[in-house]
Design a protein around this motif. Structure first.
Motif, mmCIF file in Angstrom:
data_model
loop_
_atom_site.group_PDB
_atom_site.id
_atom_site.type_symbol
_atom_site.label_atom_id
_atom_site.label_comp_id
_atom_site.label_asym_id
_atom_site.label_seq_id
_atom_site.Cartn_x
_atom_site.Cartn_y
_atom_site.Cartn_z
ATOM 1 N N ARG A 1 -1.243 -30.225 8.337
ATOM 2 C CA ARG A 1 -1.841 -30.479 9.659
ATOM 3 C C ARG A 1 -0.933 -31.354 10.506
ATOM 4 N N ASP B 1 -12.720 -36.505 6.995
ATOM 5 C CA ASP B 1 -13.251 -36.149 5.683
ATOM 6 C C ASP B 1 -12.134 -36.032 4.645
ATOM 7 N N SER C 1 -12.786 -31.866 8.027
ATOM 8 C CA SER C 1 -12.149 -32.520 9.173
ATOM 9 C C SER C 1 -11.111 -33.517 8.665
ATOM 10 N N ASN C 2 -10.301 -34.040 9.575
ATOM 11 C CA ASN C 2 -9.267 -34.998 9.191
ATOM 12 C C ASN C 2 -9.862 -36.252 8.564
#
Length: 70
Positions: A60, A13, A10-11
């Protein structure tokens, strides 16, 4: 760390792993300066992992911008 593993994070993480990697790189450089570093190849690994993390974060961000403009 493999690129596939990084894409699955995830972002939050990603940002945490990046912070940890930069801290580890600092510590490795410090050990190298004081002649306490045994595995000099670890510096190269950490740099590559950091670059992979930054690349994924940027990808992203760009994907988010493209989605917003569409």
């Amino acid at each position: 760390m493999k690129a596939k593993e990084i894409r699955d994070l995830s972002n939050d993480d990603l940002k945490q792993k990046l912070k940890d990697g930069r801290t580890e790189l600092f510590n490795l450089r410090f050990q190298m300066a004081t002649s306490q570093l045994d595995n000099t190849g670890r510096i190269k690994e950490v740099k590559k992992d950091t670059a992979r993390l930054l690349t994924e974060i940027r990808a992203r961000e760009l994907n988010l911008v493209v989605e917003q403009t569409s």
